[in-house]
Design a protein around this motif. Structure first.
Motif, PDB file in Angstrom:
ATOM      1  N   LEU A   1       0.903  -1.237  -0.092  1.00  0.00           N
ATOM      2  CA  LEU A   1       0.090  -0.051   0.136  1.00  0.00           C
ATOM      3  C   LEU A   1       0.719   1.289   0.045  1.00  0.00           C
ATOM      4  CD1 LEU A   1      -2.550  -0.905   2.603  1.00  0.00           C
ATOM      5  CD2 LEU A   1      -3.090  -1.144   0.306  1.00  0.00           C
ATOM      6  N   TYR A   2       0.391   2.402  -0.613  1.00  0.00           N
ATOM      7  CA  TYR A   2       1.026   3.681  -0.570  1.00  0.00           C
ATOM      8  C   TYR A   2      -0.015   4.710  -0.103  1.00  0.00           C
ATOM      9  CZ  TYR A   2       3.543   7.674  -2.171  1.00  0.00           C
ATOM     10  OH  TYR A   2       4.286   8.880  -2.269  1.00  0.00           O
ATOM     11  N   LEU A   3       0.333   4.888   1.321  1.00  0.00           N
ATOM     12  CA  LEU A   3      -0.497   5.627   2.031  1.00  0.00           C
ATOM     13  C   LEU A   3       0.086   7.186   1.942  1.00  0.00           C
ATOM     14  CD1 LEU A   3      -2.923   5.635   4.156  1.00  0.00           C
ATOM     15  CD2 LEU A   3      -1.389   5.155   5.914  1.00  0.00           C
ATOM     16  N   TYR A   4      -0.589   7.853   1.570  1.00  0.00           N
ATOM     17  CA  TYR A   4      -0.166   9.395   1.402  1.00  0.00           C
ATOM     18  C   TYR A   4      -1.245  10.401   1.994  1.00  0.00           C
ATOM     19  CZ  TYR A   4      -2.926  10.637  -2.831  1.00  0.00           C
ATOM     20  OH  TYR A   4      -4.016  11.208  -3.259  1.00  0.00           O
ATOM     21  N   GLY A   5      -0.614  11.589   2.583  1.00  0.00           N
ATOM     22  CA  GLY A   5      -1.630  12.507   3.248  1.00  0.00           C
ATOM     23  C   GLY A   5      -0.629  13.648   3.881  1.00  0.00           C
TER      24      GLY A   5
ATOM     25  N   ASN B   1      14.259  -3.874  -6.093  1.00  0.00           N
ATOM     26  CA  ASN B   1      14.302  -4.870  -7.258  1.00  0.00           C
ATOM     27  C   ASN B   1      13.964  -6.040  -6.661  1.00  0.00           C
ATOM     28  OD1 ASN B   1      14.966  -5.167 -10.346  1.00  0.00           O
ATOM     29  ND2 ASN B   1      16.619  -6.153  -9.239  1.00  0.00           N
ATOM     30  N   TYR B   2      14.539  -6.359  -5.651  1.00  0.00           N
ATOM     31  CA  TYR B   2      14.424  -7.770  -5.067  1.00  0.00           C
ATOM     32  C   TYR B   2      13.182  -8.088  -4.718  1.00  0.00           C
ATOM     33  CZ  TYR B   2      15.500 -11.726  -2.227  1.00  0.00           C
ATOM     34  OH  TYR B   2      15.388 -13.244  -1.551  1.00  0.00           O
ATOM     35  N   ARG B   3      12.518  -7.174  -4.074  1.00  0.00           N
ATOM     36  CA  ARG B   3      11.009  -7.381  -3.414  1.00  0.00           C
ATOM     37  C   ARG B   3      10.042  -7.591  -4.350  1.00  0.00           C
ATOM     38  NH1 ARG B   3      10.869  -7.280   2.214  1.00  0.00           N
ATOM     39  NH2 ARG B   3       8.449  -6.799   1.859  1.00  0.00           N
ATOM     40  N   MET B   4      10.120  -6.930  -5.656  1.00  0.00           N
ATOM     41  CA  MET B   4       9.111  -6.519  -6.524  1.00  0.00           C
ATOM     42  C   MET B   4       8.669  -7.863  -6.870  1.00  0.00           C
ATOM     43  SD  MET B   4      10.797  -4.657  -9.769  1.00  0.00           S
ATOM     44  CE  MET B   4      12.064  -5.401 -10.845  1.00  0.00           C
TER      45      MET B   4
ATOM     46  N   PHE C   1       5.510  -1.258   1.706  1.00  0.00           N
ATOM     47  CA  PHE C   1       4.450  -0.477   1.935  1.00  0.00           C
ATOM     48  C   PHE C   1       5.317   1.067   2.115  1.00  0.00           C
ATOM     49  CE2 PHE C   1       3.168  -4.507   3.232  1.00  0.00           C
ATOM     50  CZ  PHE C   1       1.484  -4.455   3.088  1.00  0.00           C
ATOM     51  N   TYR C   2       4.531   2.013   2.010  1.00  0.00           N
ATOM     52  CA  TYR C   2       4.965   3.491   2.063  1.00  0.00           C
ATOM     53  C   TYR C   2       4.091   4.202   2.656  1.00  0.00           C
ATOM     54  CZ  TYR C   2       7.501   1.393  -1.895  1.00  0.00           C
ATOM     55  OH  TYR C   2       8.250   0.402  -2.745  1.00  0.00           O
TER      56      TYR C   2
ATOM     57  N   ASN D   1       9.201   2.639 -11.164  1.00  0.00           N
ATOM     58  CA  ASN D   1       8.921   1.256 -11.961  1.00  0.00           C
ATOM     59  C   ASN D   1       8.870   0.227 -11.124  1.00  0.00           C
ATOM     60  OD1 ASN D   1       8.085   2.560 -14.252  1.00  0.00           O
ATOM     61  ND2 ASN D   1      10.118   2.359 -15.350  1.00  0.00           N
ATOM     62  N   ARG D   2       9.701   0.589  -9.842  1.00  0.00           N
ATOM     63  CA  ARG D   2       9.809  -0.608  -8.969  1.00  0.00           C
ATOM     64  C   ARG D   2       8.884  -0.278  -7.635  1.00  0.00           C
ATOM     65  NH1 ARG D   2      14.156  -0.256 -11.963  1.00  0.00           N
ATOM     66  NH2 ARG D   2      15.439  -2.262 -12.004  1.00  0.00           N
ATOM     67  N   ILE D   3       8.051   0.931  -7.732  1.00  0.00           N
ATOM     68  CA  ILE D   3       7.197   1.270  -6.654  1.00  0.00           C
ATOM     69  C   ILE D   3       5.683   1.181  -7.189  1.00  0.00           C
ATOM     70  CG2 ILE D   3       6.395   3.089  -4.964  1.00  0.00           C
ATOM     71  CD1 ILE D   3       9.371   3.825  -5.049  1.00  0.00           C
ATOM     72  N   SER D   4       5.418   2.176  -7.962  1.00  0.00           N
ATOM     73  CA  SER D   4       3.888   2.279  -8.294  1.00  0.00           C
ATOM     74  C   SER D   4       3.127   1.118  -9.012  1.00  0.00           C
ATOM     75  CB  SER D   4       3.763   3.591  -9.486  1.00  0.00           C
ATOM     76  OG  SER D   4       4.407   3.265 -10.469  1.00  0.00           O
ATOM     77  N   PRO D   5       3.815   0.159  -9.854  1.00  0.00           N
ATOM     78  CA  PRO D   5       2.939  -0.962 -10.034  1.00  0.00           C
ATOM     79  C   PRO D   5       2.740  -1.952  -9.020  1.00  0.00           C
ATOM     80  CG  PRO D   5       4.906  -0.623 -11.605  1.00  0.00           C
ATOM     81  CD  PRO D   5       5.034   0.185 -10.380  1.00  0.00           C
ATOM     82  N   TYR D   6       3.293  -1.815  -8.030  1.00  0.00           N
ATOM     83  CA  TYR D   6       3.226  -2.900  -6.879  1.00  0.00           C
ATOM     84  C   TYR D   6       2.509  -2.184  -5.527  1.00  0.00           C
ATOM     85  CZ  TYR D   6       6.644  -4.812 -10.055  1.00  0.00           C
ATOM     86  OH  TYR D   6       7.220  -5.072 -11.254  1.00  0.00           O
ATOM     87  N   VAL D   7       1.662  -1.298  -5.771  1.00  0.00           N
ATOM     88  CA  VAL D   7       1.306  -0.841  -4.503  1.00  0.00           C
ATOM     89  C   VAL D   7      -0.228  -0.382  -4.926  1.00  0.00           C
ATOM     90  CG1 VAL D   7       3.134  -0.038  -3.409  1.00  0.00           C
ATOM     91  CG2 VAL D   7       1.937   1.482  -4.991  1.00  0.00           C
ATOM     92  N   ASP D   8      -1.250  -0.263  -4.063  1.00  0.00           N
ATOM     93  CA  ASP D   8      -2.698   0.187  -4.324  1.00  0.00           C
ATOM     94  C   ASP D   8      -2.550   1.440  -3.363  1.00  0.00           C
ATOM     95  OD1 ASP D   8      -3.581  -1.852  -5.629  1.00  0.00           O
ATOM     96  OD2 ASP D   8      -4.089  -3.046  -3.649  1.00  0.00           O
TER      97      ASP D   8
END
Length: 318
Positions: A169-173, A256-259, A265-266, A297-304
């Motif tokens: 998940l990418y939690l922003y605010g 790169n390893y985790r994707m 999460f962020y 490219n290693r973040i956004s495709p792998y988070v909601d």
């Protein structure tokens, strides 16, 4: 009731011998001992008398537990444990055995410690991980947070029922809305389910990486921990002062390893678009759009993406 040891040491005194007989009678007729004898009529009284010290310990610790002063002030011989008596057959004859058994408070403490050991924190305030969580407060503190909180709760339940997804998940605010707290809650709940987790406060982590450059073993161990944990949270990403090495060779290698393997999460004050701009700039090389895009490219495709809105709970303006 007197100490059994004190009574036995004074057996040469006739008055105290009589007192010891009274104590023995009192002990054998204590309600707990009578119940034990009723449950195990096969146990001969001679065996009971042989184990008066065990009976005494059993009764005393039961009394202590009935008036429990709390785990830290437990007066029993083995803190957080009480004597439990069982009757077992030895050589064909029933006999009395004593075992130390953890009380409910000790069991709860041990459980929390096992959970806590599954969680590693780098630079995150330990209070966020150890003060406990009130789900009613999490849901009701600010109604505007309900949608984001609901999404996190669904993620937790899905993971418990179906196992971990490779998506995070990418939690922003804005500042102070509780992003770190909610991610610590997610980490805690999934640690209960048996998953290991790491939470990293990015500004301090990136600064510390500069010193780790001089200690290759520590750097390798740290990176391996972040690569291999079940859940990884990068807290406050976007607030760090990046350098090309930290971005490309450390953060990039971890992601790169985790994707497609493990969820990451962020939390951030930035949208994904603004985060890409941040990751494209370093203090050394300036603007490098292609490198920021490569990391994204290693973040956004792998988070909601989940937006958290609400009041600043820290008591200062956003």
């Amino acid at each position: 009731m007197e100490s059994m040891g004190e009574v036995l040491r004074s057996m040469n005194n006739p008055a105290l011998r009589m007192r010891s007989r009274d104590l023995e009678h009192e002990l054998l007729n204590h309600p707990l001992v009578l119940r034990l004898r009723a449950e195990h009529p096969e146990l001969e009284e001679s065996r009971m008398r042989l184990h008066l010290s065990r009976l005494y310990q059993y009764v005393e610790e039961a009394r202590n537990c009935a008036n429990c002063p709390g785990l830290e002030r437990c007066p029993n011989d083995f803190q957080g444990h009480y004597s439990k008596l069982t009757v077992e057959s030895a050589g064909g004859s029933p006999d009395l055995y004593e075992r130390k058994t953890a009380c409910a408070l000790q069991v709860a403490k041990d459980s929390q410690e096992r959970i806590r050991k599954r969680i590693t924190s780098f630079y995150v305030d330990e209070r966020a991980l150890s003060e406990g969580y009130d789900e009613i407060e999490i849901m009701g503190k600010d109604p505007r947070r309900a949608q984001a909180v609901g999404r996190i709760l669904r993620y937790i339940e899905d993971s418990k029922e179906n196992g971990l997804s490779s998506r995070g998940l990418y939690l922003y605010g804005s500042f102070g809305t509780g992003k770190t707290f909610l991610m610590c809650y997610l980490l805690h709940e999934l640690a209960i389910a048996g998953y290991s987790g790491v939470i990293v406060y990015m500004p301090d982590f990136v600064e510390d990486l500069k010193m780790m450059m001089m200690d290759g073993q520590k750097l390798k161990e740290t990176v391996d921990t972040l690569k291999n944990c079940d859940l990884l949270i990068f807290d406050d990403i976007g607030a760090e002062n990046l350098n090309p090495w930290a971005r490309d060779h450390v953060l990039g290698a971890i992601l790169n390893y985790r994707m497609n393997r493990k969820p990451t999460f962020y939390t951030s004050n930035y949208t994904l678009e603004r985060l890409e701009q941040h990751l494209s700039f370093t203090s050394k090389d300036g603007e490098e759009g292609h490198k920021g895009q490569r990391l994204m490219n290693r973040i956004s495709p792998y988070v909601d993406v989940v937006q958290l809105v609400g009041e600043n709970q820290r008591g200062y303006p956003s």
